[in-house]
Design a protein around this motif. Structure first.
Motif, PDB file in Angstrom:
ATOM      1  N   THR A  45       0.830  -1.201   0.000  1.00  0.00           N
ATOM      2  CA  THR A  45       0.000   0.000   0.000  1.00  0.00           C
ATOM      3  C   THR A  45       0.864   1.250   0.000  1.00  0.00           C
ATOM      4  O   THR A  45       0.587   2.210  -0.726  1.00  0.00           O
ATOM      5  CB  THR A  45      -0.922   0.002   1.239  1.00  0.00           C
ATOM      6  N   ILE A  46       1.909   1.229   0.791  1.00  0.00           N
ATOM      7  CA  ILE A  46       2.826   2.372   0.838  1.00  0.00           C
ATOM      8  C   ILE A  46       3.538   2.531  -0.498  1.00  0.00           C
ATOM      9  O   ILE A  46       3.667   3.638  -1.022  1.00  0.00           O
ATOM     10  CB  ILE A  46       3.828   2.192   1.990  1.00  0.00           C
ATOM     11  N   ASP A  47       3.973   1.425  -1.072  1.00  0.00           N
ATOM     12  CA  ASP A  47       4.633   1.479  -2.382  1.00  0.00           C
ATOM     13  C   ASP A  47       3.699   2.039  -3.443  1.00  0.00           C
ATOM     14  O   ASP A  47       4.108   2.814  -4.304  1.00  0.00           O
ATOM     15  CB  ASP A  47       5.107   0.089  -2.796  1.00  0.00           C
ATOM     16  N   GLN A  48       2.439   1.643  -3.390  1.00  0.00           N
ATOM     17  CA  GLN A  48       1.474   2.129  -4.373  1.00  0.00           C
ATOM     18  C   GLN A  48       1.232   3.625  -4.197  1.00  0.00           C
ATOM     19  O   GLN A  48       1.127   4.360  -5.178  1.00  0.00           O
ATOM     20  CB  GLN A  48       0.161   1.374  -4.234  1.00  0.00           C
ATOM     21  N   GLY A  49       1.180   4.096  -2.953  1.00  0.00           N
ATOM     22  CA  GLY A  49       1.009   5.523  -2.712  1.00  0.00           C
ATOM     23  C   GLY A  49       2.188   6.331  -3.224  1.00  0.00           C
ATOM     24  O   GLY A  49       2.017   7.385  -3.837  1.00  0.00           O
ATOM     25  N   VAL A  50       3.390   5.833  -3.003  1.00  0.00           N
ATOM     26  CA  VAL A  50       4.587   6.506  -3.514  1.00  0.00           C
ATOM     27  C   VAL A  50       4.574   6.519  -5.038  1.00  0.00           C
ATOM     28  O   VAL A  50       4.926   7.526  -5.668  1.00  0.00           O
ATOM     29  CB  VAL A  50       5.858   5.821  -2.963  1.00  0.00           C
ATOM     30  N   ALA A  51       4.150   5.428  -5.640  1.00  0.00           N
ATOM     31  CA  ALA A  51       4.093   5.361  -7.105  1.00  0.00           C
ATOM     32  C   ALA A  51       3.106   6.384  -7.661  1.00  0.00           C
ATOM     33  O   ALA A  51       3.382   7.044  -8.668  1.00  0.00           O
ATOM     34  CB  ALA A  51       3.707   3.954  -7.552  1.00  0.00           C
ATOM     35  N   TYR A  52       1.944   6.546  -7.002  1.00  0.00           N
ATOM     36  CA  TYR A  52       0.966   7.532  -7.462  1.00  0.00           C
ATOM     37  C   TYR A  52       1.521   8.950  -7.356  1.00  0.00           C
ATOM     38  O   TYR A  52       1.328   9.766  -8.256  1.00  0.00           O
ATOM     39  CB  TYR A  52      -0.332   7.433  -6.655  1.00  0.00           C
ATOM     40  N   VAL A  53       2.215   9.242  -6.286  1.00  0.00           N
ATOM     41  CA  VAL A  53       2.793  10.580  -6.122  1.00  0.00           C
ATOM     42  C   VAL A  53       3.856  10.829  -7.185  1.00  0.00           C
ATOM     43  O   VAL A  53       3.905  11.901  -7.793  1.00  0.00           O
ATOM     44  CB  VAL A  53       3.367  10.752  -4.699  1.00  0.00           C
ATOM     45  N   LEU A  54       4.696   9.836  -7.437  1.00  0.00           N
ATOM     46  CA  LEU A  54       5.733  10.001  -8.463  1.00  0.00           C
ATOM     47  C   LEU A  54       5.130  10.159  -9.852  1.00  0.00           C
ATOM     48  O   LEU A  54       5.633  10.938 -10.671  1.00  0.00           O
ATOM     49  CB  LEU A  54       6.691   8.811  -8.432  1.00  0.00           C
ATOM     50  N   MET A  55       4.053   9.438 -10.129  1.00  0.00           N
ATOM     51  CA  MET A  55       3.399   9.594 -11.435  1.00  0.00           C
ATOM     52  C   MET A  55       2.780  10.978 -11.564  1.00  0.00           C
ATOM     53  O   MET A  55       2.833  11.585 -12.641  1.00  0.00           O
ATOM     54  CB  MET A  55       2.316   8.516 -11.632  1.00  0.00           C
ATOM     55  N   LEU A  56       2.216  11.506 -10.479  1.00  0.00           N
ATOM     56  CA  LEU A  56       1.664  12.856 -10.510  1.00  0.00           C
ATOM     57  C   LEU A  56       2.761  13.886 -10.751  1.00  0.00           C
ATOM     58  O   LEU A  56       2.598  14.802 -11.560  1.00  0.00           O
ATOM     59  CB  LEU A  56       0.939  13.159  -9.202  1.00  0.00           C
ATOM     60  N   VAL A  57       3.893  13.725 -10.098  1.00  0.00           N
ATOM     61  CA  VAL A  57       5.021  14.641 -10.301  1.00  0.00           C
ATOM     62  C   VAL A  57       5.529  14.553 -11.735  1.00  0.00           C
ATOM     63  O   VAL A  57       5.796  15.571 -12.380  1.00  0.00           O
ATOM     64  CB  VAL A  57       6.141  14.336  -9.285  1.00  0.00           C
ATOM     65  N   ALA A  58       5.641  13.340 -12.264  1.00  0.00           N
ATOM     66  CA  ALA A  58       6.094  13.171 -13.648  1.00  0.00           C
ATOM     67  C   ALA A  58       5.118  13.819 -14.629  1.00  0.00           C
ATOM     68  O   ALA A  58       5.529  14.445 -15.612  1.00  0.00           O
ATOM     69  CB  ALA A  58       6.263  11.693 -13.964  1.00  0.00           C
ATOM     70  N   LEU A  59       3.824  13.679 -14.347  1.00  0.00           N
ATOM     71  CA  LEU A  59       2.825  14.297 -15.215  1.00  0.00           C
ATOM     72  C   LEU A  59       2.937  15.814 -15.191  1.00  0.00           C
ATOM     73  O   LEU A  59       2.883  16.468 -16.241  1.00  0.00           O
ATOM     74  CB  LEU A  59       1.426  13.859 -14.773  1.00  0.00           C
ATOM     75  N   LEU A  60       3.123  16.379 -14.016  1.00  0.00           N
ATOM     76  CA  LEU A  60       3.243  17.836 -13.909  1.00  0.00           C
ATOM     77  C   LEU A  60       4.531  18.337 -14.569  1.00  0.00           C
ATOM     78  O   LEU A  60       4.516  19.371 -15.242  1.00  0.00           O
ATOM     79  CB  LEU A  60       3.194  18.254 -12.447  1.00  0.00           C
ATOM     80  N   VAL A  61       5.623  17.616 -14.387  1.00  0.00           N
ATOM     81  CA  VAL A  61       6.880  18.021 -15.020  1.00  0.00           C
ATOM     82  C   VAL A  61       6.743  17.959 -16.537  1.00  0.00           C
ATOM     83  O   VAL A  61       7.177  18.859 -17.260  1.00  0.00           O
ATOM     84  CB  VAL A  61       8.043  17.157 -14.517  1.00  0.00           C
ATOM     85  N   THR A  62       6.127  16.904 -17.036  1.00  0.00           N
ATOM     86  CA  THR A  62       5.913  16.770 -18.480  1.00  0.00           C
ATOM     87  C   THR A  62       5.053  17.914 -18.999  1.00  0.00           C
ATOM     88  O   THR A  62       5.321  18.486 -20.064  1.00  0.00           O
ATOM     89  CB  THR A  62       5.243  15.429 -18.804  1.00  0.00           C
ATOM     90  N   TYR A  63       4.009  18.250 -18.245  1.00  0.00           N
ATOM     91  CA  TYR A  63       3.128  19.346 -18.653  1.00  0.00           C
ATOM     92  C   TYR A  63       3.872  20.677 -18.665  1.00  0.00           C
ATOM     93  O   TYR A  63       3.711  21.477 -19.576  1.00  0.00           O
ATOM     94  CB  TYR A  63       1.927  19.410 -17.704  1.00  0.00           C
ATOM     95  N   LEU A  64       4.706  20.910 -17.656  1.00  0.00           N
ATOM     96  CA  LEU A  64       5.427  22.173 -17.583  1.00  0.00           C
ATOM     97  C   LEU A  64       6.509  22.279 -18.672  1.00  0.00           C
ATOM     98  O   LEU A  64       6.750  23.347 -19.207  1.00  0.00           O
ATOM     99  CB  LEU A  64       6.063  22.346 -16.208  1.00  0.00           C
ATOM    100  N   VAL A  65       7.153  21.157 -18.980  1.00  0.00           N
ATOM    101  CA  VAL A  65       8.197  21.188 -20.015  1.00  0.00           C
ATOM    102  C   VAL A  65       7.579  21.358 -21.394  1.00  0.00           C
ATOM    103  O   VAL A  65       8.132  22.028 -22.251  1.00  0.00           O
ATOM    104  CB  VAL A  65       9.046  19.893 -19.930  1.00  0.00           C
ATOM    105  N   HIS A  66       6.442  20.758 -21.594  1.00  0.00           N
ATOM    106  CA  HIS A  66       5.789  20.833 -22.904  1.00  0.00           C
ATOM    107  C   HIS A  66       5.287  22.244 -23.115  1.00  0.00           C
ATOM    108  O   HIS A  66       5.342  22.846 -24.085  1.00  0.00           O
ATOM    109  CB  HIS A  66       4.637  19.838 -22.981  1.00  0.00           C
TER     110      HIS A  66
END
Length: 66
Positions: A45-66
Motif C-alpha cells: 500500500t505504501i509502495d502504491q502511494g509513492v508510485a501515485y505521487v511520483l506519477m503525478l510529479v512526472a505528469l506535472l513536469v511533463t506538462y510544464l516542459v511541454h
C-alpha cells in the motif's frame, strides 16, 4: 501569464502532495473489540502511494516542459 500558470500548477501539486502524504499517517485509535486481526499492510500500500505521487510529479513536469 505563463509565470502565473506555472505558480498555480506548483501550488496545486504541492496541495496534492500534502494531502496524499498526510493520508498515510491515518491510524485507528482503538482496536476492534472482536478477535484481533493480523496486520493487513505488507508494504504494498505504501509502495502504491509513492508510485501515485511520483506519477503525478512526472505528469506535472511533463506538462510544464511541454
Amino acid at each position: 501569464m505563463s509565470q502565473v500558470r506555472s505558480i498555480s500548477l506548483f501550488c496545486i501539486a504541492f496541495f496534492f502532495l500534502v494531502v496524499f502524504t498526510h493520508l498515510g499517517h491515518c491510524q485507528v485509535l482503538e482496536p476492534p473489540a472482536t478477535s484481533p486481526m493480523p496486520p493487513m499492510n505488507d508494504g504494498t500500500t505504501i509502495d502504491q502511494g509513492v508510485a501515485y505521487v511520483l506519477m503525478l510529479v512526472a505528469l506535472l513536469v511533463t506538462y510544464l516542459v511541454h
